[in-house]
Design an enzyme around this catalytic site. Structure first.
Site, short mmCIF file in Angstrom:
data_model
loop_
_atom_site.label_atom_id
_atom_site.label_comp_id
_atom_site.label_asym_id
_atom_site.label_seq_id
_atom_site.Cartn_x
_atom_site.Cartn_y
_atom_site.Cartn_z
NE ARG A 103 43.42 41.15 22.58
CZ ARG A 103 43.39 39.86 22.31
NH1 ARG A 103 44.02 39.40 21.27
NH2 ARG A 103 42.70 39.04 23.06
CB THR A 107 38.03 45.59 15.98
OG1 THR A 107 38.74 46.24 17.04
CG2 THR A 107 36.72 46.31 15.75
CG ASP A 199 42.13 39.27 30.29
OD1 ASP A 199 41.39 39.80 29.46
OD2 ASP A 199 43.00 39.92 30.93
CG ASP A 202 40.23 40.01 33.46
OD1 ASP A 202 40.25 41.23 33.72
OD2 ASP A 202 39.46 39.52 32.62
C1 PRP Z 1 46.29 41.80 26.70
C2 PRP Z 1 47.77 41.61 26.89
C3 PRP Z 1 48.35 42.33 25.71
C4 PRP Z 1 47.34 42.06 24.63
C5 PRP Z 1 47.86 41.02 23.71
O1 PRP Z 1 45.87 43.05 27.11
O2 PRP Z 1 48.23 42.10 28.13
O3 PRP Z 1 48.54 43.71 25.91
O4 PRP Z 1 46.15 41.61 25.28
O5 PRP Z 1 47.00 40.82 22.65
P1 PRP Z 1 47.39 41.16 21.14
O6 PRP Z 1 48.78 40.62 20.92
O7 PRP Z 1 46.36 40.42 20.34
O8 PRP Z 1 47.31 42.63 20.96
P2 PRP Z 1 44.35 43.53 27.00
O9 PRP Z 1 44.13 44.18 25.67
O10 PRP Z 1 43.44 42.41 27.38
O11 PRP Z 1 44.30 44.72 28.03
P3 PRP Z 1 44.45 44.70 29.63
O12 PRP Z 1 45.92 44.42 29.93
O13 PRP Z 1 44.07 46.07 30.00
O14 PRP Z 1 43.56 43.64 30.18
N1 URA Z 2 45.57 38.74 26.01
C1 URA Z 2 45.53 37.96 27.09
O1 URA Z 2 45.54 38.45 28.23
N2 URA Z 2 45.45 36.63 26.92
C2 URA Z 2 45.46 36.08 25.70
O2 URA Z 2 45.41 34.83 25.61
C3 URA Z 2 45.50 36.90 24.59
C4 URA Z 2 45.57 38.24 24.76
#
Ligand code: PRP
Ligand code: URA
Length: 208
Positions: A103, A107, A199, A202
């Site tokens: 994400r 944005t 997150d 993380d």
């Molecule tokens: C997190 C999570 C989802 C997304 C959800 O990933 O694992 O994929 O956010 O958010 P949304 O429903 O608003 O799209 P992130 O984009 O933080 O990536 P990462 O797993 O690489 O940390």
């Molecule tokens: N992605 C995450 O990892 N946590 C949230 O709360 C939302 C999106």
């Protein structure tokens, strides 16, 4: 219309509560995510196709059933990786695809950076896994990409969802059944689920 299944099993509720705690360390977080995905996977695989087979017992022939080998699990990178082993321990013959999305933190739009799916994706039941369904942007985009590559039967499994994400995903993909560990209150102004768990990537990989 999507079938939305919200897990009410006591063990899932207990483990999600442990997962949320900010004091839960990486090792425990990983173990809990795996255990919850395993329990949820039992429900998400309830309608898997079966073949009739016969096996020889020490006494006689027995008629039985065998899960067809046509299953794929597709984690949305990164955090979806934490749910893959659970599905593989339930269905060792499943193939694993990967979709890389992140994400954009400004944005909140999903950006694709990787996609590799198993062959014959059109014949498989595809279980897309990601711990978090927040705005629903990532899951919606991932499922768009998977459909563009031919998949027809898709399920989505997440540990925690916001109502906004459920609405967005069911609207975009009404043919996809959704399995959710817990539904939270809302999103905050940064697109994080409240109360959520922070997150997920993380916490799973220790990159805080
Ligand atoms: C997190 C999570 C989802 C997304 C959800 O990933 O694992 O994929 O956010 O958010 P949304 O429903 O608003 O799209 P992130 O984009 O933080 O990536 P990462 O797993 O690489 O940390
Ligand atoms: N992605 C995450 O990892 N946590 C949230 O709360 C939302 C999106």
């Amino acid at each position: 219309m999507s079938k939305v299944t919200i897990m009410d099993h006591p063990l899932i509720q207990h483990k999600i509560t442990m997962l949320r705690r900010k004091d839960t360390d990486v090792k425990e977080f990983r173990a809990l995510a795996n255990e919850i995905a395993l329990l949820m996977g039992y429900e998400a695989t309830r309608d898997l196709a079966l073949n009739d087979i016969e096996v020889e017992t020490p006494i006689a022939l027995a008629k039985g059933k065998e899960v067809t080998k046509q299953v794929a699990v597709v984690p949305i990178l990164r955090a979806g990786l934490g749910m893959v082993d659970a599905i593989l321990s339930l269905i060792p013959s499943a193939k694993v695809g990967h979709i890389g999305l992140y994400r954009d933190h400004e944005t909140l739009e999903p950006v694709e950076y990787y996609c590799k799916l198993p062959n014959e994706i059109d014949k498989r039941t595809v279980i897309v896994v990601d711990p978090m369904l927040a705005t629903g942007g990532s899951a919606t985009a991932a499922i768009n990409f998977i459909k563009q590559r031919g998949a027809k039967k898709i399920k989505f499994m997440c540990l925690i969802a916001a109502p906004e994400g459920i609405e967005a995903l069911t609207e975009a993909h009404p043919d996809v059944d959704i399995y959710i560990g817990a539904v939270d209150e809302r999103l905050n102004e940064n697109g994080y689920i409240v109360p959520g768990l922070g997150d997920a990537g993380d916490r799973l990989f220790g990159t805080l």
